[in-house]
Scaffold this motif. Structure first.
Motif, mmCIF file in Angstrom:
data_model
loop_
_atom_site.group_PDB
_atom_site.id
_atom_site.type_symbol
_atom_site.label_atom_id
_atom_site.label_comp_id
_atom_site.label_asym_id
_atom_site.label_seq_id
_atom_site.Cartn_x
_atom_site.Cartn_y
_atom_site.Cartn_z
ATOM 1 N N GLY A 270 1.734 -31.363 -20.661
ATOM 2 C CA GLY A 270 1.589 -32.569 -19.519
ATOM 3 C C GLY A 270 3.374 -33.076 -20.091
ATOM 4 O O GLY A 270 3.497 -33.520 -19.731
ATOM 5 N N ILE A 271 3.395 -31.815 -20.700
ATOM 6 C CA ILE A 271 5.445 -31.529 -21.643
ATOM 7 C C ILE A 271 6.190 -30.998 -20.277
ATOM 8 O O ILE A 271 7.338 -31.431 -19.287
ATOM 9 C CB ILE A 271 6.037 -31.632 -21.777
ATOM 10 C CG1 ILE A 271 5.338 -32.499 -23.844
ATOM 11 C CG2 ILE A 271 7.005 -30.976 -22.947
ATOM 12 C CD1 ILE A 271 5.312 -31.855 -24.852
ATOM 13 N N THR A 272 5.387 -30.287 -19.494
ATOM 14 C CA THR A 272 5.491 -28.981 -18.818
ATOM 15 C C THR A 272 5.689 -29.667 -17.069
ATOM 16 O O THR A 272 6.647 -29.939 -16.508
ATOM 17 C CB THR A 272 4.603 -28.037 -18.662
ATOM 18 O OG1 THR A 272 4.764 -26.739 -19.552
ATOM 19 C CG2 THR A 272 5.125 -26.741 -17.354
ATOM 20 N N ALA A 273 4.882 -30.569 -17.030
ATOM 21 C CA ALA A 273 4.399 -31.190 -15.722
ATOM 22 C C ALA A 273 5.520 -32.672 -15.514
ATOM 23 O O ALA A 273 6.255 -33.071 -14.192
ATOM 24 C CB ALA A 273 2.732 -31.865 -15.408
ATOM 25 N N LEU A 274 5.454 -33.116 -16.619
ATOM 26 C CA LEU A 274 6.454 -34.462 -16.793
ATOM 27 C C LEU A 274 7.900 -33.680 -16.629
ATOM 28 O O LEU A 274 9.083 -33.984 -15.912
ATOM 29 C CB LEU A 274 6.515 -34.394 -18.144
ATOM 30 C CG LEU A 274 6.944 -36.221 -18.294
ATOM 31 C CD1 LEU A 274 5.808 -37.479 -16.975
ATOM 32 C CD2 LEU A 274 6.699 -36.777 -19.792
ATOM 33 N N GLN A 275 8.618 -33.245 -16.521
ATOM 34 C CA GLN A 275 9.522 -32.113 -16.818
ATOM 35 C C GLN A 275 9.831 -31.287 -15.370
ATOM 36 O O GLN A 275 10.837 -31.880 -14.736
ATOM 37 C CB GLN A 275 9.594 -30.569 -18.090
ATOM 38 C CG GLN A 275 10.304 -31.466 -19.035
ATOM 39 C CD GLN A 275 9.571 -30.135 -20.235
ATOM 40 O OE1 GLN A 275 9.281 -28.417 -19.902
ATOM 41 N NE2 GLN A 275 10.892 -30.068 -21.309
ATOM 42 N N SER A 276 8.317 -31.061 -14.671
ATOM 43 C CA SER A 276 8.724 -30.375 -13.643
ATOM 44 C C SER A 276 8.834 -31.764 -12.824
ATOM 45 O O SER A 276 9.483 -31.289 -11.957
ATOM 46 C CB SER A 276 7.895 -29.548 -13.232
ATOM 47 O OG SER A 276 6.396 -30.323 -13.431
ATOM 48 N N LEU A 277 8.146 -33.158 -12.923
ATOM 49 C CA LEU A 277 8.193 -33.764 -11.884
ATOM 50 C C LEU A 277 9.598 -34.473 -12.297
ATOM 51 O O LEU A 277 10.331 -35.013 -10.370
ATOM 52 C CB LEU A 277 6.837 -35.227 -13.258
ATOM 53 C CG LEU A 277 6.768 -36.280 -12.055
ATOM 54 C CD1 LEU A 277 6.601 -36.191 -10.405
ATOM 55 C CD2 LEU A 277 6.168 -37.312 -13.195
ATOM 56 N N TYR A 278 10.119 -34.550 -12.768
ATOM 57 C CA TYR A 278 11.790 -35.571 -12.921
ATOM 58 C C TYR A 278 12.659 -34.439 -11.765
ATOM 59 O O TYR A 278 14.006 -34.761 -11.646
ATOM 60 C CB TYR A 278 11.461 -36.119 -14.122
ATOM 61 C CG TYR A 278 11.365 -37.354 -14.515
ATOM 62 C CD1 TYR A 278 11.603 -38.386 -13.675
ATOM 63 C CD2 TYR A 278 10.463 -37.384 -15.315
ATOM 64 C CE1 TYR A 278 10.705 -39.523 -14.642
ATOM 65 C CE2 TYR A 278 9.731 -38.434 -16.257
ATOM 66 C CZ TYR A 278 9.700 -39.354 -14.763
ATOM 67 O OH TYR A 278 9.019 -40.218 -15.594
ATOM 68 N N THR A 279 12.194 -33.370 -11.555
ATOM 69 C CA THR A 279 13.285 -32.404 -11.366
ATOM 70 C C THR A 279 13.150 -32.344 -9.647
ATOM 71 O O THR A 279 13.880 -31.637 -8.922
ATOM 72 C CB THR A 279 13.468 -31.078 -11.693
ATOM 73 O OG1 THR A 279 11.999 -30.599 -11.371
ATOM 74 C CG2 THR A 279 13.807 -31.032 -12.968
#
Length: 394
Positions: A270-279
């Motif tokens: 989830g952390i990885t997905a959230l980081q990629s989402l905001y880019t």
């Protein structure tokens, strides 16, 4: 002679005259008109649900998993662990008692949408929000594919959102105007939201944490804000504490172990997905409703609304990390922040601020459609709607 002829007319005038609207009156005040409004607001979505019967069911939608989960329940059990496995209780029981499959779940969602939008209209009327602002905000909330997809394909999440929306009006009446009955009703509705979907636990936190930031209409007293928070939180805490207590006594675990371990194991992903989402541009669309909430709070000079919307946004991201949202969910952030804007931010009181708030509200319509067109799952659903219309029209 004159007095005898005028007396019946005076009596008839007194009978027909209605008391001025108060801030606690339902909208519309006539029960028949209120139900007609709910049915009228539900009708477009009911027709859309019937239309979608002409195309294959989207297997990635939350309703698909809800049907499977309800079918997998062993209804011959009655132990404490089974009570926890039944979660989310409201949605599971609704799906299990629904004999019409996908269509039944979609129609229930459509009817819930009618109740939610009628309550939004009631909040707007009770708080004397300018009509133009109310109409634009309602259109921004409901007249977009995100809302339609949310209502028709994600019944657990939409039921939780609906109960939360119904609780908001009572929450405002409780804190602002000292209605104890509304406070108890808000607490029960928040509990039902939490028992409808894991995202409902997020809405319960939002309701409790937003309470201290509301304008209190009663005389300030030590512990008043904490007491208000406890009134809202108590039913939800009681329900989940009971389930956890029974599991601890009989099984030595607060919740079925598989659920807890799967939640913890999914956090790094989830952390990885959230980081990629905001880019990506998608991340900007997610943040846009938050920025709009800040802007409206500044326009109407209600700075307390800024931390409320910020807390909500942080909780939304935390819920995403913990897997509270179904992978096929969409529109939760936009719908939640728009509901809070309608319920918590006061109506503008000058022509200039009215126009500025209307402009920001109109911007929400563009944000909702842009977010819908950016979500692949919503785009695929819109294609199903188009295919269904082609099949229907011939």
């Amino acid at each position: 002679m004159s007095s005898t002829t005028e007396t019946p007319m005076l009596r008839r005038d007194r009978t027909d005259r209605r008391a001025p609207r108060t801030r606690t009156d339902p909208f519309p005040r006539d029960p028949v008109a209120r139900w007609m409004l709910r049915l009228g607001l539900s009708a477009p979505l009911i027709l859309l649900a019937l239309l979608l019967e002409l195309v294959p069911y989207p297997e990635t939608a939350p309703n698909a998993d809800l049907i499977l989960d309800a079918a997998a329940i062993d209804w011959t059990r009655g132990d404490a662990e089974w009570l926890a496995l039944l979660y989310p209780h409201v949605s599971i029981l609704t799906a299990a008692s629904n004999p019409f499959g996908r269509l039944g779940l979609s129609i229930i969602g459509a009817v819930a949408a009618g109740f939610l939008l009628q309550k939004v209209a009631e909040i707007i009327a009770q708080r004397a929000i300018p009509r133009s602002t109310g109409i634009i905000l309602t259109l921004a909330l409901a007249a977009n594919p995100l809302f339609a997809y949310f209502a028709l394909e994600n019944l657990p999440g939409f039921l939780a959102m609906t109960f939360f929306g119904l609780a908001l009006a009572d929450l405002v009446r409780f804190v602002n105007w000292g209605s104890t009955e509304s406070g108890f009703r808000a607490g029960i509705l928040v509990m039902v939201a939490a028992l409808s979907d894991p995202s409902g636990i997020l809405y319960a936190l939002v309701a409790v944490l937003a309470t201290p930031f509301l304008r209190h209409g009663r005389v300030s007293a030590p512990g008043l804000r904490a007491a208000n928070m406890l009134v809202i939180a108590f039913p939800t805490l009681g329900a989940f504490t009971t389930i956890v207590f029974l599991n601890m006594i009989f099984f030595g675990t607060p919740w079925p172990q598989d659920d807890v371990s799967s939640i913890l194991a999914g956090i790094p992903t989830g952390i990885t997905a959230l980081q990629s989402l905001y880019t990506t541009p998608t991340g900007l669309l997610i943040v846009a409703p938050l920025l709009s909430a800040w802007l409206v709070a500044a326009i109407v000079r209600r700075p307390a609304a800024i931390p409320v919307s910020t807390i909500v946004f942080v909780l939304l991201n935390g819920a995403f990390l913990l897997g509270a949202f179904h992978p096929g969910a969409a529109g939760i952030t936009f719908t939640l922040l728009t509901l809070l804007a309608i319920a918590l931010i006061p109506g503008a009181r000058t022509p200039v601020t009215n126009v500025l708030v209307d402009l920001v509200a109109a911007l929400q319509i563009a944000i909702a459609w842009a977010a819908a067109l950016d979500r692949p799952i919503v785009l695929a659903w819109m294609q199903l709607v188009a295919d269904a219309w082609v099949s229907f029209s011939g």
